[in-house]
Scaffold this motif. Structure first.
Motif, mmCIF file in Angstrom:
data_model
loop_
_atom_site.group_PDB
_atom_site.id
_atom_site.type_symbol
_atom_site.label_atom_id
_atom_site.label_comp_id
_atom_site.label_asym_id
_atom_site.label_seq_id
_atom_site.Cartn_x
_atom_site.Cartn_y
_atom_site.Cartn_z
ATOM 1 N N ARG A 278 21.201 3.532 18.578
ATOM 2 C CA ARG A 278 20.815 2.468 17.648
ATOM 3 C C ARG A 278 21.154 1.080 18.161
ATOM 4 N NH1 ARG A 278 24.737 0.418 14.152
ATOM 5 N NH2 ARG A 278 23.127 0.075 12.572
ATOM 6 N N ASN A 279 22.073 0.971 19.140
ATOM 7 C CA ASN A 279 22.462 -0.332 19.670
ATOM 8 C C ASN A 279 21.911 -0.589 21.066
ATOM 9 O OD1 ASN A 279 25.321 0.474 17.940
ATOM 10 N ND2 ASN A 279 24.203 -1.370 17.422
ATOM 11 N N VAL A 280 20.863 0.143 21.440
ATOM 12 C CA VAL A 280 20.142 -0.106 22.694
ATOM 13 C C VAL A 280 18.684 -0.360 22.331
ATOM 14 C CG1 VAL A 280 19.386 0.855 24.891
ATOM 15 C CG2 VAL A 280 21.695 1.341 24.057
ATOM 16 N N VAL A 281 18.110 -1.427 22.882
ATOM 17 C CA VAL A 281 16.728 -1.779 22.573
ATOM 18 C C VAL A 281 15.815 -0.595 22.909
ATOM 19 C CG1 VAL A 281 16.212 -2.809 24.820
ATOM 20 C CG2 VAL A 281 14.973 -3.558 22.807
ATOM 21 N N LYS A 282 14.879 -0.291 22.008
ATOM 22 C CA LYS A 282 14.046 0.900 22.140
ATOM 23 C C LYS A 282 12.766 0.603 22.916
ATOM 24 C CE LYS A 282 11.789 4.493 19.367
ATOM 25 N NZ LYS A 282 11.476 4.950 17.989
ATOM 26 N N LEU A 283 12.421 1.524 23.836
ATOM 27 C CA LEU A 283 11.167 1.418 24.591
ATOM 28 C C LEU A 283 10.067 2.152 23.829
ATOM 29 C CD1 LEU A 283 9.675 0.672 27.258
ATOM 30 C CD2 LEU A 283 10.295 2.930 28.086
ATOM 31 N N PHE A 284 8.993 1.417 23.440
ATOM 32 C CA PHE A 284 7.870 2.028 22.743
ATOM 33 C C PHE A 284 6.853 2.632 23.715
ATOM 34 C CE2 PHE A 284 8.286 -0.797 18.711
ATOM 35 C CZ PHE A 284 9.307 0.036 18.266
ATOM 36 N N LEU B 240 3.230 -3.417 32.541
ATOM 37 C CA LEU B 240 3.665 -3.942 31.250
ATOM 38 C C LEU B 240 4.578 -2.938 30.556
ATOM 39 C CD1 LEU B 240 0.092 -4.998 30.141
ATOM 40 C CD2 LEU B 240 1.868 -6.618 30.702
ATOM 41 N N LEU B 241 5.646 -3.440 29.909
ATOM 42 C CA LEU B 241 6.546 -2.614 29.099
ATOM 43 C C LEU B 241 6.508 -3.119 27.660
ATOM 44 C CD1 LEU B 241 9.770 -2.117 31.266
ATOM 45 C CD2 LEU B 241 8.089 -0.407 30.658
ATOM 46 N N VAL B 242 6.565 -2.194 26.698
ATOM 47 C CA VAL B 242 6.506 -2.550 25.276
ATOM 48 C C VAL B 242 7.789 -2.083 24.597
ATOM 49 C CG1 VAL B 242 5.207 -2.344 23.129
ATOM 50 C CG2 VAL B 242 4.005 -2.303 25.321
ATOM 51 N N TYR B 243 8.569 -3.044 24.029
ATOM 52 C CA TYR B 243 9.838 -2.749 23.371
ATOM 53 C C TYR B 243 9.762 -3.080 21.883
ATOM 54 C CZ TYR B 243 11.685 -3.431 28.130
ATOM 55 O OH TYR B 243 11.923 -3.368 29.467
ATOM 56 N N GLU B 244 10.771 -2.576 21.141
ATOM 57 C CA GLU B 244 10.938 -3.045 19.772
ATOM 58 C C GLU B 244 11.284 -4.541 19.817
ATOM 59 O OE1 GLU B 244 14.444 -1.866 17.575
ATOM 60 O OE2 GLU B 244 15.449 -1.214 19.405
#
Length: 661
Positions: free
Chosen positions: A382-388, A398-402
């Motif tokens: 929950r405390n690491v940015v999530k990769l979509f 390209l990378l897509v994150y929360e």
């Protein structure tokens, strides 16, 4: 020409005073050309920084070059091994170059006794290992300066008597700095600063300079040209092309031509499916080319080696991401750096995301990009940015994150308006959550992960001040049978583990040191590294540890987070940060130990506050009795109970204290 800044030492590590210089490189009215020059440092134990002004504000650019032996150096390469090269920002002026050493060249003195730093015209520098010693004999280097006329922009200057742009020229305002410049109008060439310096170009002399067809002749005009139909032809107005003059013979030719065109049309319709099939196949091949170019095969290999799956990661199309970012509009830019650009995007289901777009044509970014995907696929915290998801079938990967709504921790600490809102409780919560995330990476991920670039700009905050660790481009997966990795030193000055810098041995304790610097920033509100502070306070980690040893902690803590209640808490957290900042990795706690200790301290604080609330409520209830006296036992949460008597007007008299449980 500009000077070379030299920093030399004897074999015992003592500086040679006649070789130590701090160079101021430009006249204030000129600006260093950011497109033609580079900032370079050369040496195997050398750091250098370029200080100057952009928009009248101080700005720094730092370069670090290291190596263990001369054999490590690659001629023609300037990527940090013996040579470091970096861009100069646009509008940079009044610059100063300063050179220094990490260990006074003691370990490399026999082949590199000096460090060098200089600004040089980019096409005039090609690194060679011979420069490790030979550069001490170079005094100056060529540079390119941007210049302008006067200090007024075109709108004001063109109305003055001393306006410099000549006939057939036009005025333009430079992107950086004041003043104006001149250039010849389209269709003219020459010196725009002379009265008749810009002369008309005869586009008709060279065929490539005009687009007249074989049925047209080119006629030169001032500032341009025109195409006129040749003899025997006239201009067909609707089509705008030259056609032969009409006659009986020509009419017959036109009929035959029409029949031929109709037959050709039928033939094209018959073979149209071939064209569409070929176009589809070409598009597939182009996507395959981009997939390989952007590291798709490397990603497959990484996933296979680490036995990972991409089932939970979506593969986005280029059309989806274009629509999400309004075709990568500048208004959607969240941030820019060496890796590329991050955009804010809105997907078709109204999910807000952050889209990371790598630099165009930079193959060196591909391995870092694939490394980030490989690392993030394994993480579920929950405390690491999530990769979509990601998109590899485009010109750039390209990378897509929360999307994290509240910016970086660095902004909240160092922006005065935001810092005042960041209470000690919020800072403590952020430190605890960040430590938990790093402990998870080190101890609980399917394969241990070393972040390698822990810093406040890589910790994001949401609206509830929940911490999210981000930017895993420099991270490394650690095989289960290893505890350390040999790598080229990478990270951010001020946060880098000194032991890692010396040995190139990357361990989990390197992240612990960087986290110690983050805790020091949270406690003091100061930046990890600042050349604006006195030299003794320039490095926050060193000055923070010294303050604790000299019992000066309260002098360096940020004022608004200190009160009479939390002084002991601040001291305990500061001492934990001091342990993290130990110079030797073996003296530092593990990240898991740090997370457990921070959580324990927070739980103790919550428990203490809870007991105080219970005691206060019970006391308020007892004070409400006003008609008679009585005794009551009150549990105050310790190993004793207290017998208290209240008289008819609520005055409290302590009768006795006896052992409980």
């Amino acid at each position: 020409m500009m000077d070379n800044d030299i920093d030399c030492y004897d074999k015992n590590g003592r500086p040679k005073s006649n070789f130590m210089r701090k160079r101021s490189l430009t006249n204030p009215i000129f600006i260093i050309s950011h497109t033609k020059n580079k900032f370079v440092s050369v040496g195997c134990d050398t750091f250098a920084y370029l200080k100057g002004f952009m928009n009248d504000k101080p700005f720094y650019s730092v370069c670090l070059s290291v190596c263990d032996s001369k054999s490590d150096v690659v001629n023609g390469s300037c990527s940090g091994i013996g040579c470091c090269k970096t861009d100069i920002p646009g509008g940079f002026k009044n610059i100063t170059v300063v050179t220094g050493s990490l260990n006074n060249h003691i370990d490399v003195w026999d082949f590199n006794p000096c460090g060098y730093a200089f600004v040089i015209r980019e096409d005039k520098f090609n690194f060679s290992s011979a420069y490790l010693t030979a550069l001490q004999y170079y005094k100056t280097f060529p540079v390119v300066l941007d210049w302008t006329i006067g200090s007024e922009k075109c709108d004001l200057a063109r109305n003055k008597s001393n306006y410099m742009c000549g006939e057939n020229s036009k005025c333009f305002d430079p992107k950086y700095g004041s003043g104006y410049r001149c250039e010849c109008k389209d269709g003219y060439r020459g010196n725009p600063y002379l009265d008749h310096g810009c002369q008309d170009i005869n586009e008709c002399r060279v065929k490539d300079n005009n687009n007249c067809t074989s049925k047209e002749k080119c006629v030169n005009k001032p500032g341009g040209y025109e195409c006129r139909c040749i003899e025997g032809h006239h201009l067909d107005e609707p089509e705008g092309v030259c056609v032969p003059d009409r006659s009986a013979g020509q009419s017959s030719v036109a009929i035959y031509l029409a029949v031929g065109l109709f037959s050709l049309l039928l033939l094209l319709m018959g073979y149209s499916w071939i064209y569409w099939g070929f176009k589809r196949r070409k598009l597939i091949k182009l996507k395959e080319k981009f997939f390989q170019q952007n590291g798709g095969l490397l990603l497959k290999q990484q996933l296979s080696n680490h036995q990972m799956s991409v089932e939970t990661t979506k593969i986005f199309t280029i059309e989806e991401l274009k629509n999400a970012t309004n075709n990568y509009d500048e208004s959607r830019v969240l941030g820019q750096g060496g890796y590329g650009t991050v955009y804010k995007g809105v997907l078709s289901d109204n999910t807000i995301v952050a889209i990371k777009k790598s630099k165009i044509g930079d193959p060196s970014q591909i391995e870092q990009f694939i490394n980030e995907i490989t690392v993030l696929i394994q993480i579920n915290h929950r405390n690491v940015v999530k990769l979509f998801g990601c998109c590899l079938e485009t010109e750039v990967p390209l990378l897509v994150y929360e999307f994290i709504t509240n910016g970086t921790l660095s902004n909240h600490i160092h922006d005065k308006s935001l810092s005042s809102l960041l209470s000690w409780e919020k800072r403590w919560k952020i430190a605890t959550e960040t430590a938990g995330a790093l402990a998870y990476l080190h101890s609980s991920a399917s394969m241990p992960i070393i972040h390698r670039d822990v810093k406040t700009t890589n910790i994001l905050l949401d609206d509830n001040y929940t911490a999210k660790v981000a930017d895993f481009g420099a991270s490394r997966l650690v095989p289960l049978d290893q505890t350390q990795l040999n790598t080229l030193v990478q990270g951010t000055l001020g946060y880098l583990d000194p032991e890692y810098m010396q040995t190139s041995q990357l361990t989990e304790k390197s992240d612990v040191y960087s986290f110690g610097v983050v805790m020091a920033e949270l406690l003091t509100g100061k930046k990890a590294l600042s050349f604006d502070r006195p030299e003794i306070e320039r490095n926050l980690a060193i000055s923070f540890v010294s303050a604790i040893k000299e019992d000066r902690l309260l002098q360096i803590l940020e004022d608004h987070i200190v009160n009479e209640v939390n002084i002991e808490q601040l001291k305990e957290v500061a001492n934990l940060a001091k342990r993290c900042l130990s110079l030797r990795g073996e003296d530092r706690p593990s990240m898991k130990e740090v997370a457990v200790e921070l959580e324990r301290l927070r739980n103790m604080e919550k428990h203490s506050l809870g007991n105080i609330d219970v005691y206060a409520k019970k006391t308020e209830h007892l004070l409400s009795a006003t008609s008679h006296s009585f005794n009551v036992d009150v549990d105050i949460g310790c190993s004793t109970s207290t017998t208290v008597e209240y008289d008819s007007i609520g005055d409290q008299v302590l009768k006795s204290v006896k052992d409980g449980r």
